[in-house]
Write an enzyme that holds these catalytic residues in place. Structure first.
Site, PDB file in Angstrom:
ATOM      1  N   ASN A 211       0.849  -1.190   0.000  1.00 32.14           N
ATOM      2  CA  ASN A 211       0.000   0.000   0.000  1.00 32.14           C
ATOM      3  C   ASN A 211       0.886   1.241   0.000  1.00 32.14           C
ATOM      4  O   ASN A 211       2.108   1.149  -0.063  1.00 32.14           O
ATOM      5  CB  ASN A 211      -0.951  -0.010   1.206  1.00 32.14           C
ATOM      6  CG  ASN A 211      -0.204  -0.192   2.512  1.00 32.14           C
ATOM      7  OD1 ASN A 211       0.582   0.660   2.928  1.00 32.14           O
ATOM      8  ND2 ASN A 211      -0.422  -1.334   3.164  1.00 32.14           N
ATOM      9  N   PRO A 306      -4.575 -11.931   9.719  1.00 36.84           N
ATOM     10  CA  PRO A 306      -5.051 -11.709  11.088  1.00 36.84           C
ATOM     11  C   PRO A 306      -5.131 -10.218  11.392  1.00 36.84           C
ATOM     12  O   PRO A 306      -4.331  -9.431  10.879  1.00 36.84           O
ATOM     13  CB  PRO A 306      -3.992 -12.403  11.952  1.00 36.84           C
ATOM     14  CG  PRO A 306      -2.766 -12.474  11.091  1.00 36.84           C
ATOM     15  CD  PRO A 306      -3.259 -12.599   9.690  1.00 36.84           C
ATOM     16  N   ILE A 308      -4.366  -7.440  13.731  1.00 34.07           N
ATOM     17  CA  ILE A 308      -3.439  -7.257  14.851  1.00 34.07           C
ATOM     18  C   ILE A 308      -4.079  -6.427  15.960  1.00 34.07           C
ATOM     19  O   ILE A 308      -3.973  -6.765  17.150  1.00 34.07           O
ATOM     20  CB  ILE A 308      -2.127  -6.611  14.369  1.00 34.07           C
ATOM     21  CG1 ILE A 308      -1.488  -7.460  13.276  1.00 34.07           C
ATOM     22  CG2 ILE A 308      -1.157  -6.429  15.540  1.00 34.07           C
ATOM     23  CD1 ILE A 308      -0.274  -6.832  12.613  1.00 34.07           C
ATOM     24  N   PHE A 330      -5.334   3.317  14.635  1.00 34.91           N
ATOM     25  CA  PHE A 330      -5.502   4.324  13.581  1.00 34.91           C
ATOM     26  C   PHE A 330      -6.572   3.858  12.608  1.00 34.91           C
ATOM     27  O   PHE A 330      -6.706   2.657  12.346  1.00 34.91           O
ATOM     28  CB  PHE A 330      -4.186   4.559  12.837  1.00 34.91           C
ATOM     29  CG  PHE A 330      -3.303   5.593  13.480  1.00 34.91           C
ATOM     30  CD1 PHE A 330      -3.084   6.815  12.884  1.00 34.91           C
ATOM     31  CD2 PHE A 330      -2.706   5.341  14.709  1.00 34.91           C
ATOM     32  CE1 PHE A 330      -2.277   7.784  13.480  1.00 34.91           C
ATOM     33  CE2 PHE A 330      -1.899   6.285  15.317  1.00 34.91           C
ATOM     34  CZ  PHE A 330      -1.688   7.517  14.694  1.00 34.91           C
TER      35      PHE A 330
END
Length: 407
Positions: A211, A306, A308, A330
Protein backbone atom coordinates in the site's frame (compact mmCIF):
# COMPACT_ATOMS: atom_id res chain seq x y z
CA UNK A 1 5.08 20.91 23.77
CA UNK A 2 8.78 21.41 23.14
CA UNK A 3 10.99 19.49 25.58
CA UNK A 4 13.88 21.98 25.41
CA UNK A 5 11.83 25.18 25.56
CA UNK A 6 13.63 27.80 27.64
CA UNK A 7 16.95 25.93 27.53
CA UNK A 8 20.21 27.25 26.07
CA UNK A 9 22.40 24.68 24.36
CA UNK A 10 25.91 25.47 23.17
CA UNK A 11 26.74 23.24 20.20
CA UNK A 12 30.43 22.73 19.52
CA UNK A 13 31.34 21.44 16.06
CA UNK A 14 34.89 20.25 15.50
CA UNK A 15 36.72 19.54 12.26
CA UNK A 16 35.69 16.14 10.97
CA UNK A 17 33.80 15.08 7.87
CA UNK A 18 30.74 14.48 10.09
CA UNK A 19 30.57 18.24 10.71
CA UNK A 20 27.76 18.38 8.17
CA UNK A 21 25.59 16.42 10.63
CA UNK A 22 26.11 19.25 13.10
CA UNK A 23 23.78 21.31 10.93
CA UNK A 24 21.05 18.66 11.22
CA UNK A 25 21.60 18.45 14.98
CA UNK A 26 21.36 22.23 15.30
CA UNK A 27 18.08 22.22 13.39
CA UNK A 28 16.75 19.40 15.56
CA UNK A 29 17.63 21.17 18.82
CA UNK A 30 15.96 24.37 17.62
CA UNK A 31 12.84 22.40 16.68
CA UNK A 32 12.78 21.00 20.22
CA UNK A 33 12.65 24.55 21.58
CA UNK A 34 16.28 25.14 22.52
CA UNK A 35 18.13 28.40 22.03
CA UNK A 36 21.26 27.16 20.27
CA UNK A 37 24.63 28.92 20.21
CA UNK A 38 27.12 27.34 17.81
CA UNK A 39 30.89 27.32 18.29
CA UNK A 40 32.96 26.01 15.38
CA UNK A 41 36.63 25.17 15.14
CA UNK A 42 38.70 26.36 12.19
CA UNK A 43 38.61 22.81 10.80
CA UNK A 44 34.84 22.56 11.12
CA UNK A 45 34.43 25.75 9.09
CA UNK A 46 36.24 24.04 6.21
CA UNK A 47 33.55 21.35 6.04
CA UNK A 48 30.43 23.47 6.61
CA UNK A 49 30.13 27.25 6.61
CA UNK A 50 29.37 29.30 9.73
CA UNK A 51 26.63 31.02 7.71
CA UNK A 52 24.77 27.70 7.47
CA UNK A 53 24.79 27.30 11.26
CA UNK A 54 23.95 30.95 11.79
CA UNK A 55 20.89 30.55 9.57
CA UNK A 56 19.76 27.37 11.34
CA UNK A 57 20.40 28.61 14.89
CA UNK A 58 19.30 32.22 14.22
CA UNK A 59 22.29 33.40 16.26
CA UNK A 60 25.85 34.47 15.38
CA UNK A 61 28.36 31.64 15.21
CA UNK A 62 31.58 31.87 17.24
CA UNK A 63 34.77 30.73 15.53
CA UNK A 64 37.57 32.93 16.90
CA UNK A 65 38.32 33.56 20.56
CA UNK A 66 39.76 36.97 19.65
CA UNK A 67 36.71 38.09 17.66
CA UNK A 68 34.93 39.94 20.47
CA UNK A 69 31.84 41.52 18.93
CA UNK A 70 30.21 42.76 22.15
CA UNK A 71 32.53 44.86 24.34
CA UNK A 72 30.25 44.42 27.36
CA UNK A 73 31.05 40.69 27.69
CA UNK A 74 33.83 38.19 27.08
CA UNK A 75 32.12 35.88 24.62
CA UNK A 76 33.55 32.50 25.58
CA UNK A 77 32.80 33.20 29.25
CA UNK A 78 29.36 34.62 28.51
CA UNK A 79 28.34 31.60 26.45
CA UNK A 80 29.90 29.17 28.93
CA UNK A 81 27.86 30.75 31.75
CA UNK A 82 24.62 30.89 29.71
CA UNK A 83 24.67 27.23 28.70
CA UNK A 84 22.29 24.75 30.27
CA UNK A 85 24.26 22.09 28.39
CA UNK A 86 27.18 21.93 25.99
CA UNK A 87 27.17 19.38 23.17
CA UNK A 88 30.26 18.59 21.11
CA UNK A 89 29.24 16.85 17.88
CA UNK A 90 31.16 15.70 16.04
CA UNK A 91 33.96 15.42 18.57
CA UNK A 92 37.26 14.56 16.91
CA UNK A 93 40.14 12.81 18.65
CA UNK A 94 41.82 16.21 18.75
CA UNK A 95 39.09 18.05 20.68
CA UNK A 96 38.64 15.06 23.02
CA UNK A 97 42.39 15.21 23.75
CA UNK A 98 42.21 18.95 24.42
CA UNK A 99 39.26 18.51 26.77
CA UNK A 100 40.92 15.71 28.69
CA UNK A 101 44.18 17.63 29.16
CA UNK A 102 42.90 21.15 29.76
CA UNK A 103 44.21 22.65 26.54
CA UNK A 104 42.47 25.89 25.52
CA UNK A 105 43.88 27.19 22.23
CA UNK A 106 40.75 28.08 20.26
CA UNK A 107 37.19 29.25 20.86
CA UNK A 108 35.66 25.83 21.43
CA UNK A 109 38.33 24.41 23.74
CA UNK A 110 38.47 27.67 25.71
CA UNK A 111 34.70 27.76 26.18
CA UNK A 112 34.69 24.09 27.24
CA UNK A 113 37.29 24.83 29.90
CA UNK A 114 35.21 27.74 31.20
CA UNK A 115 31.77 26.11 31.39
CA UNK A 116 30.28 24.48 34.47
CA UNK A 117 27.28 23.16 32.50
CA UNK A 118 26.93 19.42 31.83
CA UNK A 119 28.78 18.33 28.68
CA UNK A 120 27.70 15.72 26.13
CA UNK A 121 30.30 14.44 23.67
CA UNK A 122 29.47 12.58 20.44
CA UNK A 123 32.75 11.23 18.99
CA UNK A 124 33.37 10.64 15.28
CA UNK A 125 36.61 9.35 13.80
CA UNK A 126 38.34 6.46 12.04
CA UNK A 127 37.85 3.11 13.79
CA UNK A 128 41.58 2.75 14.57
CA UNK A 129 41.71 6.26 15.98
CA UNK A 130 38.70 5.51 18.19
CA UNK A 131 40.36 2.35 19.49
CA UNK A 132 43.78 3.97 20.05
CA UNK A 133 44.88 3.73 23.70
CA UNK A 134 45.45 7.50 23.88
CA UNK A 135 41.89 8.22 22.78
CA UNK A 136 40.45 5.56 25.09
CA UNK A 137 42.43 7.02 28.01
CA UNK A 138 41.10 10.50 27.24
CA UNK A 139 37.53 9.23 27.02
CA UNK A 140 37.90 7.40 30.34
CA UNK A 141 39.36 10.51 31.95
CA UNK A 142 36.48 12.70 30.72
CA UNK A 143 33.86 10.15 31.75
CA UNK A 144 35.33 10.08 35.26
CA UNK A 145 34.78 13.86 35.41
CA UNK A 146 31.11 13.49 34.55
CA UNK A 147 31.22 14.11 30.78
CA UNK A 148 28.47 12.13 29.08
CA UNK A 149 29.14 10.28 25.82
CA UNK A 150 26.83 9.35 22.95
CA UNK A 151 28.68 6.35 21.59
CA UNK A 152 29.70 6.34 17.92
CA UNK A 153 27.92 3.92 15.63
CA UNK A 154 29.31 1.08 13.54
CA UNK A 155 29.20 1.27 9.76
CA UNK A 156 30.85 2.58 6.61
CA UNK A 157 33.23 5.42 7.48
CA UNK A 158 34.26 8.27 5.18
CA UNK A 159 37.81 6.93 5.10
CA UNK A 160 36.60 3.68 3.54
CA UNK A 161 36.88 1.52 6.65
CA UNK A 162 33.91 -0.29 8.13
CA UNK A 163 33.83 -0.20 11.92
CA UNK A 164 32.99 1.81 15.01
CA UNK A 165 33.55 5.53 14.73
CA UNK A 166 30.60 6.95 12.80
CA UNK A 167 28.86 9.90 14.48
CA UNK A 168 25.62 8.95 16.21
CA UNK A 169 22.53 10.17 14.38
CA UNK A 170 21.35 13.72 15.22
CA UNK A 171 18.06 12.32 16.58
CA UNK A 172 19.94 10.19 19.10
CA UNK A 173 22.18 13.06 20.21
CA UNK A 174 19.20 15.42 20.55
CA UNK A 175 17.42 12.73 22.56
CA UNK A 176 20.37 12.59 24.95
CA UNK A 177 20.17 16.37 25.41
CA UNK A 178 16.43 16.18 26.06
CA UNK A 179 16.91 13.36 28.57
CA UNK A 180 19.53 15.45 30.39
CA UNK A 181 17.69 18.78 30.48
CA UNK A 182 13.98 18.14 30.22
CA UNK A 183 13.58 16.33 33.53
CA UNK A 184 10.56 14.08 34.09
CA UNK A 185 8.70 13.68 30.80
CA UNK A 186 5.07 12.66 30.15
CA UNK A 187 6.20 9.15 29.16
CA UNK A 188 9.19 8.84 31.49
CA UNK A 189 9.61 5.22 32.56
CA UNK A 190 7.03 3.97 30.07
CA UNK A 191 7.68 1.28 27.47
CA UNK A 192 5.82 1.76 24.21
CA UNK A 193 5.53 -0.30 21.04
CA UNK A 194 4.67 1.39 17.75
CA UNK A 195 4.04 -0.17 14.34
CA UNK A 196 4.81 1.76 11.16
CA UNK A 197 5.02 1.40 7.40
CA UNK A 198 3.14 -0.78 4.94
CA UNK A 199 3.25 -4.56 5.03
CA UNK A 200 4.40 -6.53 2.00
CA UNK A 201 2.50 -9.66 0.92
CA UNK A 202 4.64 -11.70 -1.48
CA UNK A 203 3.22 -13.22 -4.67
CA UNK A 204 6.57 -14.52 -5.87
CA UNK A 205 10.22 -13.52 -5.27
CA UNK A 206 9.87 -10.29 -7.31
CA UNK A 207 6.21 -9.28 -6.92
CA UNK A 208 4.11 -8.34 -3.94
CA UNK A 209 0.97 -6.58 -2.72
CA UNK A 210 1.45 -3.49 -0.57
CA UNK A 211 0.00 0.00 0.00
CA UNK A 212 0.99 3.66 -0.06
CA UNK A 213 2.00 4.00 3.59
CA UNK A 214 5.29 5.88 3.99
CA UNK A 215 5.74 5.18 7.71
CA UNK A 216 6.06 8.91 8.42
CA UNK A 217 3.26 9.05 11.00
CA UNK A 218 4.56 6.03 12.88
CA UNK A 219 8.08 7.42 12.85
CA UNK A 220 6.83 10.77 14.15
CA UNK A 221 5.07 8.94 16.99
CA UNK A 222 8.23 6.99 17.82
CA UNK A 223 10.35 10.12 17.76
CA UNK A 224 7.92 12.07 19.96
CA UNK A 225 7.60 9.18 22.44
CA UNK A 226 11.38 8.95 22.69
CA UNK A 227 11.66 12.69 23.31
CA UNK A 228 8.91 12.41 25.96
CA UNK A 229 11.04 9.92 27.88
CA UNK A 230 9.68 6.57 26.70
CA UNK A 231 11.62 3.41 25.94
CA UNK A 232 10.44 2.85 22.35
CA UNK A 233 10.24 -0.30 20.24
CA UNK A 234 9.37 0.38 16.59
CA UNK A 235 8.04 -2.56 14.56
CA UNK A 236 8.77 -1.37 11.06
CA UNK A 237 7.45 -2.74 7.76
CA UNK A 238 8.21 -1.40 4.26
CA UNK A 239 9.06 2.29 4.15
CA UNK A 240 11.25 4.63 2.15
CA UNK A 241 11.90 6.77 5.23
CA UNK A 242 14.77 6.40 7.69
CA UNK A 243 13.60 5.38 11.18
CA UNK A 244 14.44 7.74 14.06
CA UNK A 245 17.50 7.10 16.19
CA UNK A 246 17.42 6.16 19.84
CA UNK A 247 14.69 3.52 19.48
CA UNK A 248 14.77 -0.26 19.11
CA UNK A 249 13.95 -1.26 15.52
CA UNK A 250 12.24 -4.57 14.75
CA UNK A 251 12.13 -5.14 10.99
CA UNK A 252 9.24 -7.12 9.53
CA UNK A 253 7.84 -7.61 6.04
CA UNK A 254 4.38 -9.20 6.00
CA UNK A 255 1.27 -8.86 8.11
CA UNK A 256 1.98 -12.28 9.62
CA UNK A 257 5.49 -11.13 10.56
CA UNK A 258 4.07 -8.03 12.23
CA UNK A 259 1.38 -10.07 13.99
CA UNK A 260 4.05 -12.30 15.54
CA UNK A 261 6.27 -9.35 16.48
CA UNK A 262 3.43 -7.54 18.27
CA UNK A 263 1.50 -10.37 19.92
CA UNK A 264 4.69 -11.93 21.23
CA UNK A 265 5.48 -8.77 23.20
CA UNK A 266 2.11 -7.65 24.59
CA UNK A 267 2.78 -8.03 28.31
CA UNK A 268 6.02 -6.03 28.12
CA UNK A 269 4.54 -2.64 27.17
CA UNK A 270 2.60 0.20 28.76
CA UNK A 271 1.27 1.44 25.42
CA UNK A 272 0.82 -0.03 21.95
CA UNK A 273 0.19 2.14 18.91
CA UNK A 274 -0.93 0.52 15.66
CA UNK A 275 0.05 3.13 13.09
CA UNK A 276 1.13 0.69 10.37
CA UNK A 277 -0.95 0.10 7.26
CA UNK A 278 -1.44 -3.66 7.42
CA UNK A 279 -2.68 -5.52 4.35
CA UNK A 280 -6.13 -7.00 4.93
CA UNK A 281 -5.40 -9.91 2.57
CA UNK A 282 -2.42 -11.94 1.38
CA UNK A 283 -1.99 -14.44 -1.48
CA UNK A 284 -3.11 -17.93 -0.55
CA UNK A 285 0.23 -19.26 -1.76
CA UNK A 286 3.58 -17.68 -2.57
CA UNK A 287 5.45 -19.06 -5.55
CA UNK A 288 9.08 -20.00 -4.99
CA UNK A 289 10.04 -18.83 -8.46
CA UNK A 290 9.01 -15.87 -10.60
CA UNK A 291 5.66 -16.44 -12.30
CA UNK A 292 6.18 -16.43 -16.05
CA UNK A 293 3.83 -14.59 -18.39
CA UNK A 294 1.80 -17.21 -20.25
CA UNK A 295 -1.94 -16.56 -20.32
CA UNK A 296 -3.89 -13.35 -21.00
CA UNK A 297 -5.34 -13.50 -17.51
CA UNK A 298 -3.95 -14.48 -14.11
CA UNK A 299 -6.17 -15.24 -11.14
CA UNK A 300 -4.81 -14.58 -7.69
CA UNK A 301 -6.62 -16.06 -4.68
CA UNK A 302 -6.35 -14.03 -1.48
CA UNK A 303 -6.97 -15.01 2.12
CA UNK A 304 -7.61 -12.75 5.10
CA UNK A 305 -4.73 -11.65 7.30
CA UNK A 306 -5.05 -11.71 11.09
CA UNK A 307 -6.29 -8.43 12.61
CA UNK A 308 -3.44 -7.26 14.85
CA UNK A 309 -5.39 -4.50 16.62
CA UNK A 310 -8.25 -6.94 17.25
CA UNK A 311 -5.80 -9.46 18.70
CA UNK A 312 -4.36 -6.85 21.05
CA UNK A 313 -7.84 -5.88 22.25
CA UNK A 314 -8.83 -9.51 22.79
CA UNK A 315 -5.64 -10.16 24.73
CA UNK A 316 -6.45 -7.24 27.03
CA UNK A 317 -9.95 -8.56 27.64
CA UNK A 318 -8.70 -12.07 28.43
CA UNK A 319 -5.85 -11.01 30.76
CA UNK A 320 -7.47 -8.68 33.30
CA UNK A 321 -4.92 -9.42 35.99
CA UNK A 322 -1.86 -8.74 33.85
CA UNK A 323 -0.14 -5.56 32.76
CA UNK A 324 -2.64 -3.81 30.50
CA UNK A 325 -1.22 -1.75 27.64
CA UNK A 326 -2.94 1.48 26.64
CA UNK A 327 -3.96 0.80 23.03
CA UNK A 328 -4.11 3.42 20.27
CA UNK A 329 -5.41 2.43 16.86
CA UNK A 330 -5.50 4.32 13.58
CA UNK A 331 -8.35 4.51 11.10
CA UNK A 332 -7.66 5.75 7.58
CA UNK A 333 -11.04 6.50 6.05
CA UNK A 334 -12.55 8.36 3.10
CA UNK A 335 -15.74 9.52 4.80
CA UNK A 336 -18.05 8.97 7.85
CA UNK A 337 -15.04 9.41 10.11
CA UNK A 338 -16.79 9.38 13.49
CA UNK A 339 -19.03 6.44 12.65
CA UNK A 340 -16.17 4.18 11.55
CA UNK A 341 -13.78 5.37 14.27
CA UNK A 342 -16.19 4.73 17.13
CA UNK A 343 -17.17 1.35 15.71
CA UNK A 344 -13.51 0.38 15.43
CA UNK A 345 -12.73 1.56 18.97
CA UNK A 346 -15.54 -0.54 20.48
CA UNK A 347 -15.02 -3.67 18.38
CA UNK A 348 -11.30 -3.75 18.98
CA UNK A 349 -11.27 -2.76 22.64
CA UNK A 350 -8.97 0.21 22.03
CA UNK A 351 -8.47 3.19 24.32
CA UNK A 352 -8.08 5.76 21.54
CA UNK A 353 -8.63 5.78 17.79
CA UNK A 354 -6.87 8.35 15.65
CA UNK A 355 -8.91 8.79 12.47
CA UNK A 356 -8.10 10.70 9.33
CA UNK A 357 -9.74 11.16 5.96
CA UNK A 358 -6.93 10.23 3.57
CA UNK A 359 -8.75 11.89 0.68
CA UNK A 360 -8.40 15.26 2.43
CA UNK A 361 -5.64 17.59 1.21
CA UNK A 362 -2.51 17.21 3.36
CA UNK A 363 -3.81 14.19 5.27
CA UNK A 364 -2.93 11.29 3.00
CA UNK A 365 0.05 9.01 2.66
CA UNK A 366 3.65 10.11 1.98
CA UNK A 367 3.18 13.72 3.15
CA UNK A 368 4.68 15.48 6.17
CA UNK A 369 1.34 16.78 7.46
CA UNK A 370 -1.87 15.26 8.76
CA UNK A 371 -5.41 16.18 9.80
CA UNK A 372 -6.81 13.88 12.48
CA UNK A 373 -9.67 13.44 14.91
CA UNK A 374 -8.96 11.56 18.13
CA UNK A 375 -11.77 9.46 19.59
CA UNK A 376 -12.12 7.84 23.01
CA UNK A 377 -14.94 5.82 24.60
CA UNK A 378 -16.83 9.08 25.20
CA UNK A 379 -16.63 10.16 21.54
CA UNK A 380 -14.57 12.92 19.96
CA UNK A 381 -11.69 13.91 22.24
CA UNK A 382 -9.97 16.44 20.00
CA UNK A 383 -9.75 17.47 16.36
CA UNK A 384 -6.27 18.45 15.16
CA UNK A 385 -6.34 20.62 12.03
CA UNK A 386 -3.67 20.47 9.33
CA UNK A 387 -0.36 20.18 11.22
CA UNK A 388 3.08 18.64 10.89
CA UNK A 389 2.99 14.94 11.71
CA UNK A 390 5.46 15.52 14.55
CA UNK A 391 3.05 18.08 16.06
CA UNK A 392 0.17 15.63 15.69
CA UNK A 393 2.27 12.88 17.31
CA UNK A 394 3.14 15.06 20.30
CA UNK A 395 -0.53 15.90 20.92
CA UNK A 396 -1.56 12.25 20.66
CA UNK A 397 1.02 11.34 23.29
CA UNK A 398 0.00 14.20 25.57
CA UNK A 399 -3.60 12.97 25.54
CA UNK A 400 -2.54 9.35 25.98
CA UNK A 401 -0.10 10.12 28.81
CA UNK A 402 -2.79 12.00 30.73
CA UNK A 403 -5.21 9.08 30.41
CA UNK A 404 -2.56 6.50 31.27
CA UNK A 405 -1.79 8.42 34.48
CA UNK A 406 -5.46 8.30 35.51
CA UNK A 407 -5.67 4.53 35.19
Amino acid sequence: MKPLAGKTVVLGISGGIAAYKGAALCSKLVAMGASVRVVMTEGAAKFVTPLTLQTLSRHPVATDVFDERDPSVVQHIDWADAADAVVVAPATANIIGKMANGIADDMLSTMLLATTAPVIVAPAMNVHMWEHPAVMDNVTKLASRGVRFVEPGTGQLACGYVGKGRLAEPDEIAGAVAALLAGPQPLSGRKVLITAGGTVERIDPVRYITNDSSGKMGFALAEAARDFGADVTLVCARTDEKPPGGVEIVRVESALDMYEAVTGRLSAFDAIVKAAAVADYRPLSKEDKKIKKKEDKLSLELVKNPDILQAVGEWKASHPGERQPFVIGFAAETGDLEKFAMDKLRRKNSDLIVANDVSEQGAGFAVDTNVVSIYGPEGLVEHIPLSAKRTVAERIWQIAAERMTRE
